[in-house]
Motif scaffolding. Structure first.
Motif, PDB file in Angstrom:
ATOM      1  N   TRP A 174     -53.144 -48.428  18.663  1.00  0.00           N
ATOM      2  CA  TRP A 174     -51.841 -49.044  18.426  1.00  0.00           C
ATOM      3  C   TRP A 174     -50.724 -48.041  18.728  1.00  0.00           C
ATOM      4  O   TRP A 174     -50.781 -46.885  18.300  1.00  0.00           O
ATOM      5  N   TYR A 175     -49.724 -48.535  19.426  1.00  0.00           N
ATOM      6  CA  TYR A 175     -48.506 -47.779  19.692  1.00  0.00           C
ATOM      7  C   TYR A 175     -47.326 -48.577  19.137  1.00  0.00           C
ATOM      8  O   TYR A 175     -47.446 -49.762  18.850  1.00  0.00           O
ATOM      9  N   ARG A 176     -46.208 -47.905  19.041  1.00  0.00           N
ATOM     10  CA  ARG A 176     -44.975 -48.604  18.677  1.00  0.00           C
ATOM     11  C   ARG A 176     -43.797 -47.980  19.400  1.00  0.00           C
ATOM     12  O   ARG A 176     -43.845 -46.814  19.801  1.00  0.00           O
ATOM     13  N   GLN A 177     -42.767 -48.794  19.538  1.00  0.00           N
ATOM     14  CA  GLN A 177     -41.542 -48.315  20.174  1.00  0.00           C
ATOM     15  C   GLN A 177     -40.346 -48.909  19.454  1.00  0.00           C
ATOM     16  O   GLN A 177     -40.198 -50.131  19.396  1.00  0.00           O
ATOM     17  N   ALA A 178     -39.533 -48.028  18.937  1.00  0.00           N
ATOM     18  CA  ALA A 178     -38.304 -48.444  18.273  1.00  0.00           C
ATOM     19  C   ALA A 178     -37.157 -48.383  19.276  1.00  0.00           C
ATOM     20  O   ALA A 178     -37.236 -47.651  20.268  1.00  0.00           O
ATOM     21  N   PRO A 179     -36.099 -49.138  19.038  1.00  0.00           N
ATOM     22  CA  PRO A 179     -34.958 -49.123  19.963  1.00  0.00           C
ATOM     23  C   PRO A 179     -34.420 -47.710  20.186  1.00  0.00           C
ATOM     24  O   PRO A 179     -34.183 -46.974  19.233  1.00  0.00           O
ATOM     25  N   GLY A 180     -34.273 -47.343  21.447  1.00  0.00           N
ATOM     26  CA  GLY A 180     -33.732 -46.041  21.775  1.00  0.00           C
ATOM     27  C   GLY A 180     -34.706 -44.890  21.643  1.00  0.00           C
ATOM     28  O   GLY A 180     -34.320 -43.731  21.826  1.00  0.00           O
ATOM     29  N   LYS A 181     -35.954 -45.195  21.325  1.00  0.00           N
ATOM     30  CA  LYS A 181     -36.946 -44.133  21.149  1.00  0.00           C
ATOM     31  C   LYS A 181     -38.109 -44.325  22.110  1.00  0.00           C
ATOM     32  O   LYS A 181     -38.316 -45.412  22.656  1.00  0.00           O
ATOM     33  N   GLU A 182     -38.855 -43.273  22.300  1.00  0.00           N
ATOM     34  CA  GLU A 182     -40.022 -43.365  23.162  1.00  0.00           C
ATOM     35  C   GLU A 182     -41.184 -44.043  22.432  1.00  0.00           C
ATOM     36  O   GLU A 182     -41.258 -44.033  21.201  1.00  0.00           O
ATOM     37  N   ARG A 183     -42.056 -44.604  23.225  1.00  0.00           N
ATOM     38  CA  ARG A 183     -43.254 -45.209  22.647  1.00  0.00           C
ATOM     39  C   ARG A 183     -44.131 -44.105  22.064  1.00  0.00           C
ATOM     40  O   ARG A 183     -44.332 -43.050  22.678  1.00  0.00           O
ATOM     41  N   GLU A 184     -44.660 -44.352  20.876  1.00  0.00           N
ATOM     42  CA  GLU A 184     -45.480 -43.341  20.214  1.00  0.00           C
ATOM     43  C   GLU A 184     -46.800 -43.935  19.738  1.00  0.00           C
ATOM     44  O   GLU A 184     -46.872 -45.119  19.387  1.00  0.00           O
ATOM     45  N   LEU A 185     -47.814 -43.086  19.699  1.00  0.00           N
ATOM     46  CA  LEU A 185     -49.107 -43.498  19.184  1.00  0.00           C
ATOM     47  C   LEU A 185     -49.043 -43.590  17.672  1.00  0.00           C
ATOM     48  O   LEU A 185     -48.637 -42.640  17.003  1.00  0.00           O
ATOM     49  N   VAL A 186     -49.435 -44.714  17.141  1.00  0.00           N
ATOM     50  CA  VAL A 186     -49.451 -44.923  15.694  1.00  0.00           C
ATOM     51  C   VAL A 186     -50.835 -44.630  15.133  1.00  0.00           C
ATOM     52  O   VAL A 186     -50.984 -43.897  14.150  1.00  0.00           O
ATOM     53  N   ALA A 187     -51.851 -45.198  15.767  1.00  0.00           N
ATOM     54  CA  ALA A 187     -53.214 -45.017  15.290  1.00  0.00           C
ATOM     55  C   ALA A 187     -54.157 -45.121  16.465  1.00  0.00           C
ATOM     56  O   ALA A 187     -54.064 -46.068  17.254  1.00  0.00           O
ATOM     57  N   GLY A 188     -55.073 -44.179  16.567  1.00  0.00           N
ATOM     58  CA  GLY A 188     -56.030 -44.183  17.654  1.00  0.00           C
ATOM     59  C   GLY A 188     -57.327 -43.553  17.198  1.00  0.00           C
ATOM     60  O   GLY A 188     -57.425 -43.053  16.075  1.00  0.00           O
ATOM     61  N   VAL A 189     -58.295 -43.584  18.075  1.00  0.00           N
ATOM     62  CA  VAL A 189     -59.593 -43.016  17.759  1.00  0.00           C
ATOM     63  C   VAL A 189     -59.790 -41.764  18.606  1.00  0.00           C
ATOM     64  O   VAL A 189     -59.733 -41.829  19.834  1.00  0.00           O
ATOM     65  N   GLY A 190     -59.984 -40.661  17.937  1.00  0.00           N
ATOM     66  CA  GLY A 190     -60.185 -39.407  18.638  1.00  0.00           C
ATOM     67  C   GLY A 190     -61.650 -39.142  18.918  1.00  0.00           C
ATOM     68  O   GLY A 190     -62.492 -40.035  18.819  1.00  0.00           O
ATOM     69  N   SER A 191     -61.948 -37.942  19.263  1.00  0.00           N
ATOM     70  CA  SER A 191     -63.325 -37.564  19.553  1.00  0.00           C
ATOM     71  C   SER A 191     -64.190 -37.725  18.315  1.00  0.00           C
ATOM     72  O   SER A 191     -63.749 -37.520  17.191  1.00  0.00           O
ATOM     73  N   GLY A 192     -65.374 -38.131  18.496  1.00  0.00           N
ATOM     74  CA  GLY A 192     -66.278 -38.348  17.380  1.00  0.00           C
ATOM     75  C   GLY A 192     -66.066 -39.670  16.674  1.00  0.00           C
ATOM     76  O   GLY A 192     -66.704 -39.941  15.654  1.00  0.00           O
ATOM     77  N   GLY A 193     -65.165 -40.480  17.208  1.00  0.00           N
ATOM     78  CA  GLY A 193     -64.938 -41.791  16.615  1.00  0.00           C
ATOM     79  C   GLY A 193     -64.099 -41.776  15.352  1.00  0.00           C
ATOM     80  O   GLY A 193     -64.036 -42.767  14.630  1.00  0.00           O
ATOM     81  N   ILE A 194     -63.429 -40.669  15.101  1.00  0.00           N
ATOM     82  CA  ILE A 194     -62.607 -40.571  13.894  1.00  0.00           C
ATOM     83  C   ILE A 194     -61.200 -41.047  14.212  1.00  0.00           C
ATOM     84  O   ILE A 194     -60.610 -40.655  15.210  1.00  0.00           O
ATOM     85  N   SER A 195     -60.669 -41.898  13.344  1.00  0.00           N
ATOM     86  CA  SER A 195     -59.323 -42.423  13.557  1.00  0.00           C
ATOM     87  C   SER A 195     -58.279 -41.344  13.311  1.00  0.00           C
ATOM     88  O   SER A 195     -58.384 -40.561  12.373  1.00  0.00           O
ATOM     89  N   ASN A 196     -57.287 -41.320  14.188  1.00  0.00           N
ATOM     90  CA  ASN A 196     -56.157 -40.412  14.043  1.00  0.00           C
ATOM     91  C   ASN A 196     -54.897 -41.238  13.808  1.00  0.00           C
ATOM     92  O   ASN A 196     -54.746 -42.315  14.380  1.00  0.00           O
ATOM     93  N   TYR A 197     -53.999 -40.708  13.016  1.00  0.00           N
ATOM     94  CA  TYR A 197     -52.772 -41.411  12.698  1.00  0.00           C
ATOM     95  C   TYR A 197     -51.580 -40.491  12.912  1.00  0.00           C
ATOM     96  O   TYR A 197     -51.665 -39.276  12.707  1.00  0.00           O
ATOM     97  N   ALA A 198     -50.474 -41.096  13.294  1.00  0.00           N
ATOM     98  CA  ALA A 198     -49.231 -40.342  13.361  1.00  0.00           C
ATOM     99  C   ALA A 198     -48.911 -39.820  11.961  1.00  0.00           C
ATOM    100  O   ALA A 198     -49.181 -40.502  10.967  1.00  0.00           O
ATOM    101  N   ASP A 199     -48.341 -38.635  11.889  1.00  0.00           N
ATOM    102  CA  ASP A 199     -48.032 -38.049  10.579  1.00  0.00           C
ATOM    103  C   ASP A 199     -47.155 -38.988   9.745  1.00  0.00           C
ATOM    104  O   ASP A 199     -47.295 -39.052   8.524  1.00  0.00           O
ATOM    105  N   SER A 200     -46.290 -39.715  10.415  1.00  0.00           N
ATOM    106  CA  SER A 200     -45.345 -40.567   9.704  1.00  0.00           C
ATOM    107  C   SER A 200     -45.999 -41.762   9.026  1.00  0.00           C
ATOM    108  O   SER A 200     -45.383 -42.403   8.162  1.00  0.00           O
ATOM    109  N   VAL A 201     -47.241 -42.092   9.401  1.00  0.00           N
ATOM    110  CA  VAL A 201     -47.891 -43.266   8.815  1.00  0.00           C
ATOM    111  C   VAL A 201     -49.158 -42.920   8.037  1.00  0.00           C
ATOM    112  O   VAL A 201     -49.772 -43.804   7.451  1.00  0.00           O
ATOM    113  N   LYS A 202     -49.541 -41.667   8.027  1.00  0.00           N
ATOM    114  CA  LYS A 202     -50.760 -41.270   7.322  1.00  0.00           C
ATOM    115  C   LYS A 202     -50.677 -41.662   5.853  1.00  0.00           C
ATOM    116  O   LYS A 202     -49.661 -41.454   5.202  1.00  0.00           O
TER     117      LYS A 202
END
Length: 114
Positions: free
Chosen positions: A35-63
């Protein structure tokens, strides 16, 4: 292949929303969905993804507030969002690598009022 996201809407600060994304079409293999998100006037950012080993990673702002879950059998990925803040307001996009190609969904709007 298509990605269709749903579940966005208007919610008050502190509330919750659950986004869902389903992949459809001739699908042989899904390497990842995130999942990504994009707010008005800002760049698209990764919100939640799966990293190596299948572990989910989250943006610091949503952890601690957002949880991503994937159902491989249904080709879906959900994003449970809790304790929402006005700064979470954005267009949320589902993104996936399917059959070796990258796809973006059309997105769904999330608006958090203060």
């Amino acid at each position: 292949v298509q990605l269709q996201a749903s579940g966005g809407g208007l919610v008050q600060a502190g509330g919750s929303l659950r986004l869902s994304c389903v992949a459809s079409g001739n699908i042989f293999y899904i390497a990842f969905m995130d999942w990504y998100r994009q707010a008005p006037g800002k760049e698209r950012e990764l919100v939640a993804g799966v990293g190596s080993g299948g572990i989910s990673n989250y943006a610091d702002s949503v952890k601690g507030r957002f949880t991503m879950s994937r159902d491989n059998a249904k080709n879906t990925v959900d994003l449970q969002m809790s304790s929402l803040k006005p700064e979470d307001t954005a267009f949320y996009f589902c993104h996936a690598k399917i059959n070796g190609l990258l796809y973006w969904g059309k997105g769904t709007q999330v608006t958090v009022s203060s």
